[in-house]
Design an enzyme around this catalytic site. Structure first.
Site, PDB file in Angstrom:
ATOM      1  N   GLU A  98     -30.573  76.967  40.503  1.00 19.44           N
ATOM      2  CA  GLU A  98     -31.466  76.301  41.440  1.00 19.44           C
ATOM      3  C   GLU A  98     -32.921  76.626  41.135  1.00 19.44           C
ATOM      4  OE1 GLU A  98     -28.732  75.827  45.386  1.00 19.44           O
ATOM      5  OE2 GLU A  98     -29.550  77.802  45.046  1.00 19.44           O
ATOM      6  N   CYS A 111     -40.522  77.793  41.751  1.00 16.61           N
ATOM      7  CA  CYS A 111     -39.797  79.049  41.666  1.00 16.61           C
ATOM      8  C   CYS A 111     -38.586  78.801  40.769  1.00 16.61           C
ATOM      9  CB  CYS A 111     -39.383  79.452  43.081  1.00 16.61           C
ATOM     10  SG  CYS A 111     -38.382  80.933  43.165  1.00 16.61           S
ATOM     11  N   CYS A 118     -26.532  86.897  38.649  1.00 17.55           N
ATOM     12  CA  CYS A 118     -27.379  88.081  38.477  1.00 17.55           C
ATOM     13  C   CYS A 118     -26.471  89.300  38.559  1.00 17.55           C
ATOM     14  CB  CYS A 118     -28.398  88.130  39.620  1.00 17.55           C
ATOM     15  SG  CYS A 118     -29.521  89.541  39.571  1.00 17.55           S
ATOM     16  N   CYS A 122     -28.063  93.378  44.552  1.00 19.47           N
ATOM     17  CA  CYS A 122     -28.777  93.814  45.758  1.00 19.47           C
ATOM     18  C   CYS A 122     -27.988  93.367  46.994  1.00 19.47           C
ATOM     19  CB  CYS A 122     -30.194  93.245  45.785  1.00 19.47           C
ATOM     20  SG  CYS A 122     -31.208  93.825  44.416  1.00 19.47           S
ATOM     21  N   CYS A 125     -28.976  90.036  48.983  1.00 21.53           N
ATOM     22  CA  CYS A 125     -29.330  88.841  48.215  1.00 21.53           C
ATOM     23  C   CYS A 125     -28.096  88.041  47.833  1.00 21.53           C
ATOM     24  CB  CYS A 125     -30.095  89.256  46.963  1.00 21.53           C
ATOM     25  SG  CYS A 125     -30.624  87.865  45.952  1.00 21.53           S
ATOM     26  N   CYS A 338     -36.177  82.927  49.850  1.00 24.69           N
ATOM     27  CA  CYS A 338     -35.857  84.086  49.016  1.00 24.69           C
ATOM     28  C   CYS A 338     -34.457  84.608  49.290  1.00 24.69           C
ATOM     29  CB  CYS A 338     -36.824  85.212  49.289  1.00 24.69           C
ATOM     30  SG  CYS A 338     -38.512  84.768  48.994  1.00 24.69           S
TER      31      CYS A 338
HETATM   32  N1  SAH Z   1     -34.560  89.758  40.581  1.00 19.71           N
HETATM   33  C1  SAH Z   1     -35.953  89.570  40.816  1.00 19.71           C
HETATM   34  C2  SAH Z   1     -36.274  88.141  41.034  1.00 19.71           C
HETATM   35  C3  SAH Z   1     -35.714  87.564  42.318  1.00 19.71           C
HETATM   36  S1  SAH Z   1     -37.068  87.351  43.314  1.00 19.71           S
HETATM   37  C4  SAH Z   1     -36.388  90.499  41.930  1.00 19.71           C
HETATM   38  O1  SAH Z   1     -35.560  91.184  42.480  1.00 19.71           O
HETATM   39  O2  SAH Z   1     -37.569  90.582  42.212  1.00 19.71           O
HETATM   40  C5  SAH Z   1     -36.454  87.017  44.810  1.00 19.71           C
HETATM   41  C6  SAH Z   1     -37.173  87.796  45.890  1.00 19.71           C
HETATM   42  O3  SAH Z   1     -36.498  87.519  47.098  1.00 19.71           O
HETATM   43  C7  SAH Z   1     -37.073  89.293  45.671  1.00 19.71           C
HETATM   44  O4  SAH Z   1     -38.185  89.971  46.145  1.00 19.71           O
HETATM   45  C8  SAH Z   1     -35.863  89.598  46.502  1.00 19.71           C
HETATM   46  O5  SAH Z   1     -35.760  90.947  46.796  1.00 19.71           O
HETATM   47  C9  SAH Z   1     -36.107  88.706  47.688  1.00 19.71           C
HETATM   48  N2  SAH Z   1     -34.934  88.493  48.508  1.00 19.71           N
HETATM   49  C10 SAH Z   1     -33.636  88.571  48.150  1.00 19.71           C
HETATM   50  N3  SAH Z   1     -32.835  88.375  49.208  1.00 19.71           N
HETATM   51  C11 SAH Z   1     -33.641  88.169  50.264  1.00 19.71           C
HETATM   52  C12 SAH Z   1     -33.410  87.907  51.640  1.00 19.71           C
HETATM   53  N4  SAH Z   1     -32.180  87.829  52.146  1.00 19.71           N
HETATM   54  N5  SAH Z   1     -34.488  87.746  52.427  1.00 19.71           N
HETATM   55  C13 SAH Z   1     -35.740  87.807  51.926  1.00 19.71           C
HETATM   56  N6  SAH Z   1     -36.013  88.057  50.650  1.00 19.71           N
HETATM   57  C14 SAH Z   1     -34.975  88.243  49.814  1.00 19.71           C
END
Ligand code: SAH
Length: 347
Positions: A98, A111, A118, A122, A125, A338
């Site tokens: 996406e 984006c 991945c 986390c 996520c 995000c």
């Molecule tokens: N892997 C990279 C790129 C992904 S960026 C990274 O971790 O930075 C996506 C952003 O969205 C990151 O800052 C991630 O931590 C955040 N993110 C992931 N899940 C989220 C959620 N449930 N709510 C808000 N932000 C989230």
């Protein structure tokens, strides 16, 4: 011999390649422009090339057309989410990823995904919930911009590598992508208009410094100490917060600024004490802190912080002299926010 991945080729590589096919070097530049500036998707459209040369390209290269299989538009029309199918005959598979287009006052930002799936895992996520499918090639990352730009009839002024995947876990392809879209004969996108976000692969941050790129760097920090960070992010068990921040200090040494992203999760990392601890940890780093109210991922128990908690947290940081912004929650009604991007092709 593997076929030549024409979408991922730099201008020099393309010129070398056409020479190896017995053509003049300038033909390489023509092809490069058709792909990276005019966004064509097949050789027939490259009308200034002799038919025999186009035939050779067809035989010796891989040139996939990115497909948009679904497009969702947010109610306020500010955000569009694209589900892409990237059918890469070189790799002999097809994956879905996406990308999100956001309209800002100053232009359009996209984006992009850098991996299908991945492997960082986390806890909050959705993108990593099913592990890594595969890395995207440089051409597959760039094609997301080209397709969106072409099909919407707009120019893209900013790119954030904040979609699905961990960009630094796909280092070579991501660096190649940056050089590709930065090239004056291609998209000519300024490096300063590209931001790479990472969960903190410390050795790769040093590699980024060595590459001497002018891109923006954002770190997904999300916690003021190892205890909370390890609960949220497996990578924190590999690299401590102090190791990560040492890499960040090195990054800003040349006068650059770094962004820290901090998801606000109710009752997990959003207390006044957490804010004070964060101030101490980040003291002396030329940075900008981006607070992100956590977006709901239905299968996880996390909810976003209360507005009052966010205000208090933000005030504490500001009173310590940090620049703080609150990320707008664009596109959450179409799961484009995000941490909500998924690989829809998962088994
Ligand atoms: N892997 C990279 C790129 C992904 S960026 C990274 O971790 O930075 C996506 C952003 O969205 C990151 O800052 C991630 O931590 C955040 N993110 C992931 N899940 C989220 C959620 N449930 N709510 C808000 N932000 C989230």
């Amino acid at each position: 011999m593997d076929k030549f991945d024409i979408r991922s080729a730099t201008l020099d590589e393309l010129c070398d390649f056409v020479e190896s096919l017995g053509e003049k070097r300038y033909r390489g530049q023509q092809v490069f422009e058709w792909i990276n500036q005019k966004f064509v998707e097949n050789f027939d459209e490259m009308t200034n090339l002799p038919a025999a040369f186009r035939e050779k390209l067809m035989i010796h290269t891989v040139f996939f057309a990115p497909k948009i299989v679904e497009k969702q538009i947010s109610k306020d029309n500010s955000t569009k989410k694209f589900l892409f199918e990237l059918q890469n005959y070189g790799i002999m598979d097809s994956v879905q990823v996406e990308a999100v287009l956001m309209a800002y006052r100053h232009g359009f930002s996209v984006c992009l995904s850098t991996q299908a799936g991945c492997r960082m895992g986390c806890d909050f996520c959705a993108s990593g919930a099913h592990g890594l499918v595969r890395n995207l090639t440089a051409g597959e990352i760039a094609a997301q911009i080209y397709k969106i730009s072409h099909s919407e009839g707009i120019g893209i002024s900013n790119v954030v590598l904040m979609g699905m995947g961990e960009p630094l876990d796909n280092f070579d392809n991501v660096v190649k992508f940056i050089r590709l879209v930065n090239h004056a004969k291609g998209l000519n996108l300024g490096q300063r208009n590209i931001t790479l976000s990472t969960c903190g692969l410390v050795p790769r941050i040093f590699d980024i410094i060595r590459e001497n790129l002018q891109i923006g760097l954002a770190i997904s920090l999300h916690a003021p100490n190892d205890q909370i960070r390890r609960r949220l992010m497996p990578i924190a068990r590999k690299y401590s917060l102090d190791e990560l921040l040492a890499a960040c200090r090195e990054y800003v040494r040349g006068g650059r600024r770094i962004t820290f992203e901090y998801i606000m999760i109710d009752g997990v990392n959003d207390s006044a004490g957490n804010a004070r601890e964060l101030c101490k940890k980040l003291a002396g780093i030329n940075c900008h802190i981006n607070l992100i109210p956590a977006n709901n991922i239905p299968e996880k128990g996390y909810t976003k912080s209360k507005p009052r908690a966010i205000a208090i947290f933000s005030n504490i940081l500001e009173n310590s002299g940090f620049t703080v912004t609150l990320r707008r929650e664009l596109g959450s009604d179409i799961s484009a926010a995000c941490g909500q991007l998924r690989n829809s092709n998962r088994a």
